[in-house]
Motif scaffolding. Structure first.
Motif, PDB file in Angstrom:
ATOM      1  N   PRO A   1       0.827  -1.209   0.000  1.00 44.91           N
ATOM      2  CA  PRO A   1       0.000   0.000   0.000  1.00 44.91           C
ATOM      3  C   PRO A   1       0.861   1.259   0.000  1.00 44.91           C
ATOM      4  O   PRO A   1       1.952   1.294   0.549  1.00 44.91           O
ATOM      5  N   ALA A   2       0.337   2.304  -0.630  1.00 39.99           N
ATOM      6  CA  ALA A   2       0.990   3.616  -0.705  1.00 39.99           C
ATOM      7  C   ALA A   2       2.258   3.580  -1.534  1.00 39.99           C
ATOM      8  O   ALA A   2       3.072   4.491  -1.460  1.00 39.99           O
ATOM      9  N   GLY A   3       2.447   2.520  -2.332  1.00 39.95           N
ATOM     10  CA  GLY A   3       3.578   2.479  -3.242  1.00 39.95           C
ATOM     11  C   GLY A   3       4.899   2.165  -2.602  1.00 39.95           C
ATOM     12  O   GLY A   3       5.937   2.321  -3.239  1.00 39.95           O
ATOM     13  N   ALA A   4       4.917   1.710  -1.345  1.00 46.08           N
ATOM     14  CA  ALA A   4       6.182   1.373  -0.687  1.00 46.08           C
ATOM     15  C   ALA A   4       6.826   0.161  -1.343  1.00 46.08           C
ATOM     16  O   ALA A   4       6.135  -0.719  -1.859  1.00 46.08           O
ATOM     17  N   ILE A   5       8.150   0.134  -1.348  1.00 47.19           N
ATOM     18  CA  ILE A   5       8.900  -1.033  -1.823  1.00 47.19           C
ATOM     19  C   ILE A   5       9.263  -1.866  -0.608  1.00 47.19           C
ATOM     20  O   ILE A   5       9.970  -1.404   0.284  1.00 47.19           O
ATOM     21  N   ARG A   6       8.790  -3.079  -0.581  1.00 46.19           N
ATOM     22  CA  ARG A   6       8.951  -3.918   0.610  1.00 46.19           C
ATOM     23  C   ARG A   6      10.167  -4.835   0.494  1.00 46.19           C
ATOM     24  O   ARG A   6      10.354  -5.512  -0.516  1.00 46.19           O
ATOM     25  N   ILE A   7      10.958  -4.872   1.554  1.00 43.66           N
ATOM     26  CA  ILE A   7      12.100  -5.780   1.675  1.00 43.66           C
ATOM     27  C   ILE A   7      11.767  -6.796   2.760  1.00 43.66           C
ATOM     28  O   ILE A   7      11.387  -6.430   3.874  1.00 43.66           O
ATOM     29  N   GLY A   8      11.920  -8.069   2.445  1.00 43.23           N
ATOM     30  CA  GLY A   8      11.734  -9.120   3.444  1.00 43.23           C
ATOM     31  C   GLY A   8      13.084  -9.499   4.029  1.00 43.23           C
ATOM     32  O   GLY A   8      13.943 -10.041   3.327  1.00 43.23           O
ATOM     33  N   GLU A   9      13.287  -9.209   5.299  1.00 40.84           N
ATOM     34  CA  GLU A   9      14.599  -9.413   5.937  1.00 40.84           C
ATOM     35  C   GLU A   9      14.487 -10.527   6.974  1.00 40.84           C
ATOM     36  O   GLU A   9      13.627 -10.479   7.864  1.00 40.84           O
ATOM     37  N   ILE A  10      15.350 -11.532   6.856  1.00 41.07           N
ATOM     38  CA  ILE A  10      15.314 -12.705   7.727  1.00 41.07           C
ATOM     39  C   ILE A  10      16.647 -12.826   8.446  1.00 41.07           C
ATOM     40  O   ILE A  10      17.710 -12.784   7.818  1.00 41.07           O
ATOM     41  N   ASN A  11      16.594 -13.004   9.783  1.00 38.17           N
ATOM     42  CA  ASN A  11      17.841 -13.128  10.531  1.00 38.17           C
ATOM     43  C   ASN A  11      17.637 -13.854  11.855  1.00 38.17           C
ATOM     44  O   ASN A  11      16.515 -14.004  12.330  1.00 38.17           O
ATOM     45  N   SER A  12      18.763 -14.262  12.446  1.00 36.92           N
ATOM     46  CA  SER A  12      18.742 -15.069  13.675  1.00 36.92           C
ATOM     47  C   SER A  12      18.822 -14.172  14.907  1.00 36.92           C
ATOM     48  O   SER A  12      19.726 -14.274  15.726  1.00 36.92           O
ATOM     49  N   TYR A  13      17.833 -13.293  15.056  1.00 36.62           N
ATOM     50  CA  TYR A  13      17.894 -12.277  16.098  1.00 36.62           C
ATOM     51  C   TYR A  13      17.985 -12.862  17.505  1.00 36.62           C
ATOM     52  O   TYR A  13      18.773 -12.395  18.322  1.00 36.62           O
ATOM     53  N   THR A  14      17.176 -13.857  17.799  1.00 37.46           N
ATOM     54  CA  THR A  14      17.206 -14.413  19.151  1.00 37.46           C
ATOM     55  C   THR A  14      18.403 -15.323  19.371  1.00 37.46           C
ATOM     56  O   THR A  14      18.848 -15.510  20.495  1.00 37.46           O
ATOM     57  N   ALA A  15      18.948 -15.887  18.305  1.00 36.63           N
ATOM     58  CA  ALA A  15      20.078 -16.816  18.428  1.00 36.63           C
ATOM     59  C   ALA A  15      21.418 -16.101  18.474  1.00 36.63           C
ATOM     60  O   ALA A  15      22.356 -16.578  19.115  1.00 36.63           O
ATOM     61  N   GLN A  16      21.549 -14.947  17.808  1.00 36.45           N
ATOM     62  CA  GLN A  16      22.829 -14.238  17.711  1.00 36.45           C
ATOM     63  C   GLN A  16      22.640 -12.748  17.994  1.00 36.45           C
ATOM     64  O   GLN A  16      22.914 -11.887  17.158  1.00 36.45           O
ATOM     65  N   PRO A  17      22.180 -12.395  19.200  1.00 39.92           N
ATOM     66  CA  PRO A  17      21.854 -10.987  19.467  1.00 39.92           C
ATOM     67  C   PRO A  17      23.064 -10.060  19.515  1.00 39.92           C
ATOM     68  O   PRO A  17      22.932  -8.868  19.215  1.00 39.92           O
ATOM     69  N   ALA A  18      24.240 -10.551  19.884  1.00 35.88           N
ATOM     70  CA  ALA A  18      25.404  -9.673  20.020  1.00 35.88           C
ATOM     71  C   ALA A  18      25.706  -8.945  18.723  1.00 35.88           C
ATOM     72  O   ALA A  18      26.044  -7.757  18.720  1.00 35.88           O
ATOM     73  N   PHE A  19      25.581  -9.636  17.613  1.00 39.50           N
ATOM     74  CA  PHE A  19      25.826  -9.033  16.304  1.00 39.50           C
ATOM     75  C   PHE A  19      24.560  -8.406  15.729  1.00 39.50           C
ATOM     76  O   PHE A  19      24.605  -7.324  15.139  1.00 39.50           O
ATOM     77  N   LEU A  20      23.427  -9.072  15.913  1.00 40.30           N
ATOM     78  CA  LEU A  20      22.239  -8.710  15.148  1.00 40.30           C
ATOM     79  C   LEU A  20      21.421  -7.584  15.746  1.00 40.30           C
ATOM     80  O   LEU A  20      20.669  -6.913  15.019  1.00 40.30           O
ATOM     81  N   LEU A  21      21.539  -7.296  17.023  1.00 39.39           N
ATOM     82  CA  LEU A  21      20.864  -6.108  17.546  1.00 39.39           C
ATOM     83  C   LEU A  21      21.527  -4.837  17.030  1.00 39.39           C
ATOM     84  O   LEU A  21      20.839  -3.923  16.566  1.00 39.39           O
ATOM     85  N   PRO A  22      22.868  -4.723  17.048  1.00 38.68           N
ATOM     86  CA  PRO A  22      23.498  -3.574  16.385  1.00 38.68           C
ATOM     87  C   PRO A  22      23.222  -3.545  14.879  1.00 38.68           C
ATOM     88  O   PRO A  22      23.057  -2.467  14.298  1.00 38.68           O
ATOM     89  N   TYR A  23      23.179  -4.709  14.253  1.00 35.71           N
ATOM     90  CA  TYR A  23      22.838  -4.805  12.836  1.00 35.71           C
ATOM     91  C   TYR A  23      21.467  -4.180  12.572  1.00 35.71           C
ATOM     92  O   TYR A  23      21.292  -3.394  11.633  1.00 35.71           O
ATOM     93  N   ARG A  24      20.514  -4.526  13.414  1.00 38.23           N
ATOM     94  CA  ARG A  24      19.155  -3.990  13.253  1.00 38.23           C
ATOM     95  C   ARG A  24      19.151  -2.478  13.415  1.00 38.23           C
ATOM     96  O   ARG A  24      18.449  -1.750  12.688  1.00 38.23           O
ATOM     97  N   ASN A  25      19.939  -1.962  14.347  1.00 31.80           N
ATOM     98  CA  ASN A  25      20.030  -0.513  14.529  1.00 31.80           C
ATOM     99  C   ASN A  25      20.629   0.158  13.292  1.00 31.80           C
ATOM    100  O   ASN A  25      20.164   1.208  12.856  1.00 31.80           O
ATOM    101  N   GLY A  26      21.687  -0.442  12.743  1.00 30.75           N
ATOM    102  CA  GLY A  26      22.287   0.112  11.536  1.00 30.75           C
ATOM    103  C   GLY A  26      21.324   0.075  10.364  1.00 30.75           C
ATOM    104  O   GLY A  26      21.256   1.016   9.558  1.00 30.75           O
ATOM    105  N   TRP A  27      20.573  -1.015  10.240  1.00 30.92           N
ATOM    106  CA  TRP A  27      19.565  -1.153   9.186  1.00 30.92           C
ATOM    107  C   TRP A  27      18.525  -0.038   9.315  1.00 30.92           C
ATOM    108  O   TRP A  27      18.186   0.634   8.330  1.00 30.92           O
TER     109      TRP A  27
END
Length: 404
Positions: A28-54
């Motif tokens: 809706p509203a013409g947004a371009i959707r990206i489907g992002e898949i990651n091991s957030y609960t399994a590897q939080p040390a790397f992926l929480l900062p990753y999510r912030n950078g994203w």
């Protein structure tokens, strides 16, 4: 910006995999959707900062007008560290949520699973972090591209330094899955090529996340190596370092270590961080190029925290996708894949290109040695190793990668 994070219960309720090619539709509203898949609960040390950078990058792109006036939107999913869940979630994102492309991935086995799905369904997958070389070589395909410097590239960077050491007897320790096996294989092959006089006297492959650090250290010490190549990370690295220090494994031995200079792995060790290890990593506080300084300042302003390597990877994945979308003739799989091949964009570390021959980006890594400073581990005597200088020649790549 719209960001959705699904919990474990919602994730497991996702739609099953459908192998028919997804019809790409606008949100809706013409947004371009990206489907992002990651091991957030399994590897939080790397992926929480990753999510912030994203998130920071997504906000920056949308604040600048998006892609030709269309906003970027991300639908995040947590695979829990399980390849089968990642594939199911890819199917849900493609078929129920109508995302335009897939992105993300941390663990190598999960990256390969998403890549296989993307290839079967003719859908673009921009892999952020999975480091296995199989992703772009032996199991490479038209639809998969990878941002991070691979195990081959980072092993080659470390071998350049390891070959200068007088050590001849080496031991290796790595997690027992695709990433660890690939890193050890390449390190041994490349070091032997540089130094035919070396030998490998021991290998330890503990299960990822379940290292028996005492037994591992004891087995390595019994082989009496002169140097050790380490590939453990996260909690496994912390346990390995602490047991190694306690049992004297590192006394009179040099250690060459993949990823250990990254702050997400050094910070938890605090003043127990090992010293004088040769590592790849990220000395975030010392890199003062204009590109990095601008990113560091923006990140600290947005999150009131310093960036980790994951922050850079998340940020640059979005920026690469945005650059591709500006270049593509349509938000459609084949057009986007064509735009990704040979794509150049300005990363936090400087110019990067996704090579057309194998879809590997030329993002590099920092190489140096670990030191303690103000009660925490950091890097010294480092340099930036440009990824383009640590990739095999085209004729070798053609032998490693099937036609796709």
């Amino acid at each position: 910006m719209t960001v959705r994070l699904f919990g474990r219960r919602q994730m497991l309720a996702g739609a099953g995999t459908v192998l028919a090619a997804p019809a790409l539709a606008q949100a809706p509203a013409g947004a371009i959707r990206i489907g992002e898949i990651n091991s957030y609960t399994a590897q939080p040390a790397f992926l929480l900062p990753y999510r912030n950078g994203w998130t920071l990058a997504l906000e920056q792109v949308n604040a600048a007008g998006g892609i030709n006036g269309r906003r970027l939107e991300t639908l995040h999913r947590d695979d829990g560290g399980k390849p089968e869940d990642a594939v199911r979630l890819a199917g849900e994102l493609a078929n129920a949520e109508k995302v335009a492309l897939l992105a993300g991935g941390f663990l190598s086995n999960i990256g390969l699973a998403i890549s296989d799905y993307a290839n079967q369904n003719r859908m673009l997958y921009v892999a952020s972090e999975p480091l296995t070389d199989a992703l772009v070589w032996s199991r490479g395909n038209r639809y998969t591209f990878r941002l991070r410097a691979s195990t081959y590239m980072q092993s080659a960077m470390l071998v350049e330094q390891a070959a200068k050491l007088p050590a001849k007897r080496w031991a290796c320790v790595a997690p027992n899955y695709e990433y660890g096996q690939s890193a050890v294989r390449w390190f041994k092959e490349l070091l032997t090529r540089h130094r035919p006089d070396v030998s490998f006297v021991a290998e330890q492959f503990p299960a990822l996340g379940r290292i028996d650090a005492g037994a591992t250290v004891q087995a390595l010490a019994a082989a009496n190596p002169e140097a050790i190549f380490n590939v453990t990370f996260g909690a496994d690295l912390t346990n390995f370092v602490r047991q190694g220090l306690t049992r004297g494994l590192f006394e009179q031995r040099r250690v060459v270590s993949l990823l250990t200079g990254e702050p997400e792995y050094l910070d938890p060790l605090q003043d127990e961080a090992p010293e004088n290890w040769i590592v790849t990593g990220y000395p975030w506080e010392q890199v003062n190029t204009p590109e990095h300084a601008a990113f560091r300042d923006a990140y600290r302003k947005r999150w009131n925290d310093h960036p980790r390597l994951g922050s850079v990877v998340g940020h640059d994945t979005v920026m690469a996708i945005a650059a591709m979308l500006r270049k593509a003739t349509a938000v459609e799989s084949e057009a986007m894949v064509d735009a990704m091949a040979g794509l150049r964009f300005g990363s936090v570390f400087g110019p990067v290109e996704f090579r057309a021959i194998d879809h590997q980006s030329t993002m590099g890594a920092f190489v140096g040695r670990t030191v303690l400073k103000n009660g925490r581990g950091t890097m010294a005597d480092w340099h930036y190793a440009d990824g383009k200088d640590y990739l095999p020649p085209d004729e070798t790549v053609r032998q490693l990668r099937p036609q796709s």
